[in-house]
Motif scaffolding. Sequence first.
Motif, PDB file in Angstrom:
ATOM      1  N   ASP A 222       0.850  -1.192   0.000  1.00  0.00           N
ATOM      2  CA  ASP A 222       0.000   0.000   0.000  1.00  0.00           C
ATOM      3  C   ASP A 222       0.887   1.244   0.000  1.00  0.00           C
ATOM      4  O   ASP A 222       1.627   1.482   0.959  1.00  0.00           O
ATOM      5  CB  ASP A 222      -0.889  -0.003   1.240  1.00  0.00           C
ATOM      6  N   PRO A 223       0.825   2.080  -1.053  1.00  0.00           N
ATOM      7  CA  PRO A 223       1.655   3.291  -1.061  1.00  0.00           C
ATOM      8  C   PRO A 223       1.354   4.237   0.090  1.00  0.00           C
ATOM      9  O   PRO A 223       2.216   5.033   0.480  1.00  0.00           O
ATOM     10  CB  PRO A 223       1.331   3.941  -2.413  1.00  0.00           C
ATOM     11  N   ALA A 224       0.155   4.156   0.660  1.00  0.00           N
ATOM     12  CA  ALA A 224      -0.186   5.004   1.803  1.00  0.00           C
ATOM     13  C   ALA A 224       0.569   4.596   3.061  1.00  0.00           C
ATOM     14  O   ALA A 224       0.591   5.352   4.038  1.00  0.00           O
ATOM     15  CB  ALA A 224      -1.690   4.967   2.060  1.00  0.00           C
ATOM     16  N   LYS A 225       1.186   3.412   3.033  1.00  0.00           N
ATOM     17  CA  LYS A 225       1.939   2.938   4.203  1.00  0.00           C
ATOM     18  C   LYS A 225       3.437   3.156   4.024  1.00  0.00           C
ATOM     19  O   LYS A 225       4.250   2.550   4.724  1.00  0.00           O
ATOM     20  CB  LYS A 225       1.656   1.457   4.454  1.00  0.00           C
ATOM     21  N   VAL A 226       3.797   4.040   3.080  1.00  0.00           N
ATOM     22  CA  VAL A 226       5.203   4.378   2.846  1.00  0.00           C
ATOM     23  C   VAL A 226       5.352   5.896   2.898  1.00  0.00           C
ATOM     24  O   VAL A 226       4.534   6.625   2.343  1.00  0.00           O
ATOM     25  CB  VAL A 226       5.687   3.863   1.470  1.00  0.00           C
ATOM     26  N   VAL A 227       6.390   6.371   3.581  1.00  0.00           N
ATOM     27  CA  VAL A 227       6.712   7.804   3.649  1.00  0.00           C
ATOM     28  C   VAL A 227       8.204   7.959   3.379  1.00  0.00           C
ATOM     29  O   VAL A 227       9.016   7.157   3.853  1.00  0.00           O
ATOM     30  CB  VAL A 227       6.353   8.400   5.025  1.00  0.00           C
ATOM     31  N   THR A 228       8.570   8.981   2.613  1.00  0.00           N
ATOM     32  CA  THR A 228       9.980   9.270   2.357  1.00  0.00           C
ATOM     33  C   THR A 228      10.315  10.698   2.757  1.00  0.00           C
ATOM     34  O   THR A 228       9.457  11.590   2.699  1.00  0.00           O
ATOM     35  CB  THR A 228      10.338   9.068   0.869  1.00  0.00           C
ATOM     36  N   PHE A 237       4.545   7.543  -7.349  1.00  0.00           N
ATOM     37  CA  PHE A 237       4.110   6.197  -6.966  1.00  0.00           C
ATOM     38  C   PHE A 237       3.014   6.240  -5.898  1.00  0.00           C
ATOM     39  O   PHE A 237       2.683   5.213  -5.303  1.00  0.00           O
ATOM     40  CB  PHE A 237       5.310   5.394  -6.444  1.00  0.00           C
ATOM     41  N   GLY A 238       2.484   7.429  -5.640  1.00  0.00           N
ATOM     42  CA  GLY A 238       1.443   7.567  -4.634  1.00  0.00           C
ATOM     43  C   GLY A 238       1.970   7.633  -3.223  1.00  0.00           C
ATOM     44  O   GLY A 238       1.197   7.513  -2.255  1.00  0.00           O
ATOM     45  N   VAL A 239       3.280   7.849  -3.081  1.00  0.00           N
ATOM     46  CA  VAL A 239       3.931   7.854  -1.764  1.00  0.00           C
ATOM     47  C   VAL A 239       4.152   9.285  -1.305  1.00  0.00           C
ATOM     48  O   VAL A 239       4.570  10.145  -2.084  1.00  0.00           O
ATOM     49  CB  VAL A 239       5.267   7.086  -1.827  1.00  0.00           C
ATOM     50  N   ARG A 240       3.907   9.538  -0.029  1.00  0.00           N
ATOM     51  CA  ARG A 240       4.063  10.873   0.535  1.00  0.00           C
ATOM     52  C   ARG A 240       5.522  11.252   0.704  1.00  0.00           C
ATOM     53  O   ARG A 240       6.315  10.480   1.234  1.00  0.00           O
ATOM     54  CB  ARG A 240       3.379  10.935   1.896  1.00  0.00           C
ATOM     55  N   PHE A 241       5.879  12.449   0.231  1.00  0.00           N
ATOM     56  CA  PHE A 241       7.166  13.056   0.568  1.00  0.00           C
ATOM     57  C   PHE A 241       6.912  13.994   1.735  1.00  0.00           C
ATOM     58  O   PHE A 241       6.141  14.937   1.628  1.00  0.00           O
ATOM     59  CB  PHE A 241       7.752  13.839  -0.611  1.00  0.00           C
TER      60      PHE A 241
END
Length: 297
Positions: A222-228, A237-241
Motif C-alpha cells: 500500500d503506497p499510503a503505508k510508505v513515507v519518504t 508512486f502515490g507515496v508521501r514526501f
Amino acid sequence: MKKVSYAAFGGPDVLDLIDAEEPHAGPGHIRVSVRAAGVNPVDWRLREGQVLGAHPVELPAGVGLDAAGVVDEVGEGVTDVAVGDRVFGEGADTYAEFAVLSAWAPMPDGLSFAEAAGYPSVVETALRIIDEVGVRPGQKLLVGGASGGVGSAVLQIARERGVTVIGTAGAANQDYLRELGALATTYGDGWVERVRGLGPVDAALDLAGSGVIPDLVALTGDPAKVVTIADLGAPEFGVRFSGVAGSVPDALAEAASLIARGRLHIPVEKSYALTEAAAAHADSRAGHTRGRRVIVI
C-alpha cells in the motif's frame, strides 16, 4: 561575527565563511552564542536549490537549522529561559558564531554541546514520519537507510512505542542497528528477499532516497503505508514526501524526556570547524553516516 553563507545555488564550493552583522532576538525568540550546529541533509538540499517550495531561500543565504549554545539575548515575551542558560533548538543560519532560535529547550544533563546540536531536526523528523506512516504498537516498520541521524532516532522512538523495526544499512553498521534494537539487514542485491525473510512489513520509511520506493510499496502492499524524506519522485508512486516540520517545541520536549530517561542516544560521528562546512556537506551528501555530523564553533 563569522558566518557560513552562499550567494548562488550549487555544490559545496559555493559556501563561504564571511564576516556578517550579528542577528538579534525579536519577540518570542532568543539569541544564542552557538557552540555547535547540526549538519542536516536539508542544509545541502537547500544549498543545491532543492525543496524550495517548502523552504524558500533568498540569496545570499545562511546555512543551518539546529544549534546548541548559551543564551545571550532574550526577546520580548520570552519567560522560560534567561541569559546564560544552556539550550538546544532550531532557528536559522546556525552555522555562525551567533544565531536566533525560534524553538528551544534546556539541554539535558550530561550532553555536550556537540551532542545536543545533533538532536532537534532529526527528532522532529522522526516523530513526524512515524506518525505520518501510521505504524502502531505490535506492528513491523521497515526503515531504509537506518543508521543516520533520523534513522537512529526512528529506531529508538519506534522501539519505545512497541513497534518492531527492520533497518537496512551498510555492512559496517549492522551491529549498530542491532544495538538500537532493530532487526538489521544490508541493502544491495537481494535486499528485498532478505527483508521478506524477517517477516511481513506493515509500514516503511525511506530515509536514503536510493530509488527503492517501488520495492517499499510492494513490501507493504500500500503506497499510503510508505513515507519518504529523501526521494522527491516518490509522489509519482502515490507515496508521501514529508518535508514540512511539525511542532518543534513538542519534539524538543519529547527528545529531552527520552534522553533524560536513557531511551534515546544519537552519537556524533564527526565534528567539523566552521571553516570545514563544505567538507561537512560533502560527507553528509555521501551518506553512510552512523549518527550525526556537527559543526563545532
